[in-house]
Design a protein around this motif. Structure first.
Motif, short mmCIF file in Angstrom:
data_model
loop_
_atom_site.label_atom_id
_atom_site.label_comp_id
_atom_site.label_asym_id
_atom_site.label_seq_id
_atom_site.Cartn_x
_atom_site.Cartn_y
_atom_site.Cartn_z
N ALA A 92 107.12 122.90 134.52
CA ALA A 92 108.20 123.47 133.71
C ALA A 92 107.95 124.98 133.48
N SER A 93 106.67 125.31 133.17
CA SER A 93 106.37 126.73 132.97
C SER A 93 106.52 127.53 134.27
N LEU A 94 106.18 126.86 135.40
CA LEU A 94 106.33 127.53 136.70
C LEU A 94 107.81 127.77 137.00
N GLU A 95 108.61 126.79 136.68
CA GLU A 95 110.04 126.98 136.91
C GLU A 95 110.58 128.10 136.02
N ASP A 96 110.09 128.09 134.74
CA ASP A 96 110.52 129.19 133.87
C ASP A 96 110.09 130.55 134.43
N SER A 97 108.85 130.61 134.90
CA SER A 97 108.35 131.87 135.48
C SER A 97 109.14 132.26 136.71
N SER A 98 109.49 131.24 137.51
CA SER A 98 110.25 131.53 138.74
C SER A 98 111.61 132.11 138.38
N ARG A 99 112.23 131.48 137.32
CA ARG A 99 113.52 132.01 136.94
C ARG A 99 113.38 133.45 136.44
N HIS A 100 112.33 133.71 135.63
CA HIS A 100 112.12 135.09 135.16
C HIS A 100 111.83 136.02 136.33
N HIS A 101 110.96 135.56 137.27
CA HIS A 101 110.66 136.41 138.43
C HIS A 101 111.90 136.66 139.26
N GLY A 102 112.77 135.70 139.39
CA GLY A 102 114.02 135.91 140.15
C GLY A 102 114.88 137.00 139.51
N ALA A 103 114.96 136.90 138.19
CA ALA A 103 115.79 137.91 137.50
C ALA A 103 115.16 139.30 137.65
N ASP A 104 113.82 139.36 137.50
CA ASP A 104 113.15 140.66 137.69
C ASP A 104 113.32 141.16 139.11
#
Length: 354
Positions: free
Chosen positions: A306-318
């Protein structure tokens, strides 16, 4: 004195097998009863014991003891049909009563009866009931009785009986059947025979007595041999029983050993089962611990994912934001390049114009 064929009463000693009348008591006026024991069956398996059996007939207070099992024409006088005839069969060697049978006279026909009756042990409750029409089993102890009723005016003693009969508590004399004394006996009593002849007669009497004693001794010896044969057969039977007992004892010991082995095997199996139960419990504990650990790891991985998915979503936006900025910087760089190129061209033109 006796009720059939005994003109003199002799005291009976223990073990004696003589026939005698034990007790005579007054009897009431009534009919005469003639009793006979014709034969017997299945009284004893032993020939020696069968030879020692004697029949006792009792009616009221009158008792007749026969010299064997069979008894012929035993007369009872003054009989009342309300009384009962008691037949006892006794072993004269041990003085014990082996069989007894009570025969109620009222169950007999008016003229008498001839029938087989079962013989029971003393005290047997089956002796309390009597049925004249009942036939004993072929293998049961039994005797053949013959009873005849007669009026009081009948002849007092049948042919072949002794010198007295019983009636109303006193003895009725019967003419003696003994032959009259011989002439020699009369001469001996008168003292006409010489002393030597009397001694010869005494010697002949002693010789005859000795021969009788020898015959009795031979009979006793034969009985002793029969007893010895029976003892040998009993010894063989005892030896066979001992051998069977030894075999049974050996079988018992073998079964005890098998039982001990089975107990030991059961104890071993119980121990194996206990160890298996312990192992199963340990395996269950290990399984439960592994299940808990697996659940924890799965929960941890779920949280990490779940944290990885959250990070991926943040990294995608960045990444998108940086990509936009990069494109913007590229556009600015191109615009600056073009401006520089214009400036350089302008500078060249200016240089050339100067």
């Amino acid at each position: 004195l006796a009720c059939c064929g005994h003109s003199r009463r002799r005291p009976s000693s223990p073990g004696s097998c003589r026939a005698s009348v034990e007790r005579i008591a007054p009897a009431g006026r009534g009919m005469e009863l003639l009793v006979s024991v014709l034969e017997s069956r299945n009284l004893s398996q032993s020939t020696l014991i069968a030879r020692s059996l004697r029949t006792s007939l009792q009616l009221g207070d009158a008792t007749h003891q026969a010299g064997q099992v069979e008894a012929r024409d035993v007369r009872f006088l003054g009989v009342d049909q309300a009384e009962s005839l008691v037949v006892k069969i006794t072993n004269c060697q041990t003085q014990t009563t082996m069989y007894a049978r009570t025969v109620p006279l009222r169950s007999m026909a008016p003229g008498g009866a001839s029938l087989w009756v079962a013989a029971y042990s003393p005290g047997d409750p089956r002796d309390l009931s009597f049925d004249a029409s009942e036939t004993p089993r072929h293998d049961a102890p039994q005797i053949h009785l013959q009873l005849s009723f007669a009026s009081p005016g009948a002849p007092s003693v049948p042919q072949g009986l002794g010198a007295a009969a019983i009636m109303c508590g006193r003895f009725v004399p019967v003419p003696s059947l003994d032959p009259p004394p011989s002439a020699r006996q009369r001469r001996d009593s008168a003292g006409e025979v010489p002393l030597s002849a009397r001694r010869a007669e005494d010697i002949r009497g002693k010789v005859a007595e000795l021969a009788s004693n020898v015959k009795k001794a031979k009979g006793t010896e034969m009985q002793l041999q029969e007893v010895l044969r029976e003892v040998d057969s009993m010894r063989l039977a005892i030896q066979q029983l001992e051998a069977e007992l030894c075999e049974l004892d050996a079988s018992r010991r073998a079964m005890e050993r098998e039982k001990a082995e089975v107990h030991e095997r059961c104890a071993e199996l119980q121990e194996v089962l206990r160890l298996r139960d312990t192992s199963i419990a340990e395996v269950r504990e290990t399984r439960d611990a592994n299940s808990r650990r697996l659940e924890e790891e799965v929960a941890e991985r779920s949280r990490a994912q779940a944290s990885l998915e959250d990070s991926s979503r943040h990294h995608g936006a960045d990444f998108q934001r940086l990509s936009g900025e990069l494109e913007r910087h590229r556009a600015e760089a191109e615009a600056l390049g073009e401006a520089i190129a214009r400036c350089e061209r302008q500078g060249g033109r200016l240089s050339a114009g100067a």
